[in-house]
Design an enzyme around this catalytic site. Structure first.
Site, mmCIF file in Angstrom:
data_model
loop_
_atom_site.group_PDB
_atom_site.id
_atom_site.type_symbol
_atom_site.label_atom_id
_atom_site.label_comp_id
_atom_site.label_asym_id
_atom_site.label_seq_id
_atom_site.Cartn_x
_atom_site.Cartn_y
_atom_site.Cartn_z
ATOM 1 N N LYS A 179 4.131 43.163 21.322
ATOM 2 C CA LYS A 179 3.566 42.546 22.532
ATOM 3 C C LYS A 179 4.252 41.233 22.915
ATOM 4 O O LYS A 179 5.395 41.216 23.366
ATOM 5 C CB LYS A 179 2.049 42.389 22.357
ATOM 6 C CG LYS A 179 1.363 43.766 22.152
ATOM 7 C CD LYS A 179 -0.122 43.651 21.984
ATOM 8 C CE LYS A 179 -0.741 44.968 21.548
ATOM 9 N NZ LYS A 179 -0.877 45.940 22.616
ATOM 10 N N TYR B 273 -6.575 49.593 14.856
ATOM 11 C CA TYR B 273 -5.481 50.425 15.355
ATOM 12 C C TYR B 273 -4.164 49.734 15.023
ATOM 13 O O TYR B 273 -4.004 48.540 15.267
ATOM 14 C CB TYR B 273 -5.608 50.606 16.870
ATOM 15 C CG TYR B 273 -4.520 51.444 17.503
ATOM 16 C CD1 TYR B 273 -3.540 50.842 18.290
ATOM 17 C CD2 TYR B 273 -4.463 52.819 17.329
ATOM 18 C CE1 TYR B 273 -2.539 51.607 18.889
ATOM 19 C CE2 TYR B 273 -3.460 53.579 17.919
ATOM 20 C CZ TYR B 273 -2.506 52.969 18.705
ATOM 21 O OH TYR B 273 -1.505 53.717 19.287
ATOM 22 N N ASP C 250 -1.764 42.793 10.544
ATOM 23 C CA ASP C 250 -1.221 43.376 11.771
ATOM 24 C C ASP C 250 -1.493 42.375 12.899
ATOM 25 O O ASP C 250 -2.587 42.337 13.456
ATOM 26 C CB ASP C 250 -1.872 44.728 12.046
ATOM 27 C CG ASP C 250 -1.424 45.292 13.386
ATOM 28 O OD1 ASP C 250 -1.790 46.450 13.695
ATOM 29 O OD2 ASP C 250 -0.724 44.575 14.138
HETATM 30 P P1 KE4 Z 1 2.609 49.617 20.137
HETATM 31 O O1 KE4 Z 1 3.269 50.705 19.316
HETATM 32 O O2 KE4 Z 1 1.683 50.193 21.199
HETATM 33 O O3 KE4 Z 1 3.582 48.573 20.690
HETATM 34 O O4 KE4 Z 1 1.683 48.745 19.149
HETATM 35 C C1 KE4 Z 1 0.696 49.412 18.385
HETATM 36 C C2 KE4 Z 1 -0.362 48.425 17.965
HETATM 37 C C3 KE4 Z 1 -0.354 47.957 16.663
HETATM 38 N N1 KE4 Z 1 -1.276 47.053 16.237
HETATM 39 C C4 KE4 Z 1 -2.231 46.587 17.081
HETATM 40 C C5 KE4 Z 1 -3.241 45.603 16.572
HETATM 41 C C6 KE4 Z 1 -2.286 47.055 18.422
HETATM 42 O O5 KE4 Z 1 -3.275 46.600 19.243
HETATM 43 C C7 KE4 Z 1 -1.337 47.970 18.883
HETATM 44 C C8 KE4 Z 1 -1.350 48.520 20.296
HETATM 45 N N2 KE4 Z 1 -2.425 48.067 21.124
HETATM 46 C C9 KE4 Z 1 -2.819 48.968 22.183
HETATM 47 C C10 KE4 Z 1 -3.978 48.299 22.927
HETATM 48 N N3 KE4 Z 1 -5.174 48.257 22.139
HETATM 49 C C11 KE4 Z 1 -1.693 49.323 23.086
HETATM 50 C C12 KE4 Z 1 -2.103 50.007 24.373
HETATM 51 C C13 KE4 Z 1 -1.728 51.453 24.386
HETATM 52 O O6 KE4 Z 1 -1.861 52.132 23.344
HETATM 53 O O7 KE4 Z 1 -1.304 51.893 25.472
#
Ligand code: KE4
Length: 428
Positions: free
Chosen positions: A267, A144, A239
């Site tokens: 994060k 993701y 990533d």
């Molecule tokens: P954000 O756009 O949510 O800040 O980051 C996206 C993202 C990109 N790359 C990786 C490896 C990530 O894990 C994420 C976001 N992680 C999720 C949890 N698995 C965020 C939680 C959510 O979607 O509410």
């Protein structure tokens, strides 16, 4: 545990917010039940609206690695806020945090700050496409990279296929440029390169996957991606939104000793405020506006409040590098404790762990990619999730997530968690 107030708040939220949440995973869809609403957090603990104290194993999905509401961070944000929260004009503060990031992360000369991990990954892909003048990207099923159209593509039949959108609203025009491979399956990547040769702008990969549960790269996997990118002139994007400043100060590149061409962050880098970033060597970053032709922008990018939270957090980490090994040790203790209980119970399980990322899968197959992760028994996971929640432990509400430990967790908290797990396992 009582959740009366959370239930009432959830009903109210659903009237004005889609699904009652601002991010789907929070809605407990895959574990059922009513989401817990949090009133405050401090250190390793969440305090919900019904007065329950919960030990937190998501740490806001990673950002709160030093624990919630750390005094130094709150004080720094409070002082900064009095100077105003955003100007839309350059500040010395942005240079200060950018310098720290460049000093700590291998193979980068410059970093651009954005407002989320999605924005960081989306921009990194645009930069890779702009530089290579190629259109296709390779991502891995189960990884993701945020909710940008190019990433919301799920493998159709077979391991390698033109993606078919897994979200309405993602056009076939977009999907056709996202090619899907299998994590830890180098052959699936080689096959794509054989088919598409010099048309692939980039591979984007979670160097340690955390969105299928935690899945570590098998020996040779990432090295193979590096070699393929070098042979075909494609860009390797790590990533590190999850792994950055969590696996080590230099992230997965430092921990695994593999060079990416572009690295993305989120994060932890924002210390709990909205920050993402992407970084690379000069020859790549100089292609980015306003130096170069690849456009990327943001009203609140680099705003002083978020920069101050991020800088304070990263500085705490940089000045206490033993935090990373402490966190790894706590995660190992949790792993061993859970393993002991599971072996006594005699049920099929896999525990995947890398650094302070860990996940439990109710399956007897090794979990090495999305397909094997999907074999986990989800009804067992649902019961486990609620069994632990009812015993005061807040785990990620999905089997396809990693747990994120934070430095505020004490040995007693870990022992409490293992005891709660033992008590739950005895109750089923
Ligand atoms: P954000 O756009 O949510 O800040 O980051 C996206 C993202 C990109 N790359 C990786 C490896 C990530 O894990 C994420 C976001 N992680 C999720 C949890 N698995 C965020 C939680 C959510 O979607 O509410």
């Amino acid at each position: 545990m009582r959740y009366t107030r959370s239930s009432a708040l959830f009903e109210a939220a659903k009237k004005v917010i889609p699904g009652g949440v601002n991010s789907p995973v929070r809605a407990f869809k895959s574990v059922g039940g009513t989401p817990v609403f949090i009133e405050k957090a401090k250190g390793a603990y969440l305090y919900d609206e019904d007065g329950n104290r919960l030990i937190d194993y998501i740490s806001s999905w990673g950002p709160m690695i030093i624990g919630h509401a750390k005094d130094e961070v709150i004080d720094a944000i409070s002082i900064q806020a009095k100077k105003g929260t955003s100007y839309g004009i350059p500040t010395a503060l942005e240079t200060e945090i950018a310098t720290l990031v460049v000093d700590c992360v291998p193979n980068i000369d410059k970093v651009r700050f954005v407002n989320s991990g999605t924005e960081a990954c989306m921009s990194a892909v645009r930069l890779a496409r702009g530089i290579t003048k190629r259109e296709k990207i390779i991502k891995f099923a189960g990884c993701y990279h945020g909710h940008s159209d190019a990433f919301l593509i799920q493998a159709g039949s077979g391991a390698i296929t033109f993606g078919s959108p897994n979200s309405p609203g993602v056009t076939q025009g977009t999907a056709k440029d996202t090619l899907l491979a299998n994590y830890n399956d180098l052959e699936s990547v080689e096959e794509i390169f054989k088919q598409h040769d010099q048309h692939i702008a980039a591979i984007i990969v979670e160097p340690v996957a955390g969105n299928m549960g935690c899945i570590a790269p098998q020996p040779g996997f990432l090295e193979g991606l590096r070699t393929l990118c070098d042979s075909y002139g494609s860009i390797l994007i790590f990533d590190e939104v999850m792994t950055g400043f969590r696996l080590a100060m230099g992230g997965a590149q430092e921990r695994l000793g593999i060079k990416a061409d572009i690295v993305t962050f989120g994060k932890v880098i924002g210390g709990g405020l909205p920050v993402g970033a992407f970084a690379a060597r000069n020859e790549i970053m100089q292609q980015l506006a306003p130096d170069g032709p690849v456009y990327q922008a943001g009203t609140l990018s680099g705003n002083p409040l978020a920069m101050r939270a991020g800088l304070t957090t990263l500085t705490i980490l940089k000045n206490d590098l033993s935090l990373f090994s402490r966190l790894d040790k706590k995660t190992e203790t949790l792993h061993n404790g859970m393993e002991r209980v599971l072996q006594q119970k005699g049920i099929p399980y896999q525990i995947n762990r890398f650094g302070s990322m860990i996940s439990l899968h109710f399956t007897d197959h090794p979990v090495t990619d999305f397909k094997s992760a999907a074999l986990g028994n989800n009804s067992e996971f649902k019961n486990y999730f609620h069994g632990m929640l009812d015993r005061g432990v807040y785990l990620p509400p999905s089997a396809f997530e990693s747990y994120f430990l934070n430095d505020a967790l004490s040995e007693e908290d870990i022992a409490f968690t293992i005891h709660a797990f033992e008590d739950y396992m005895k109750s089923i």
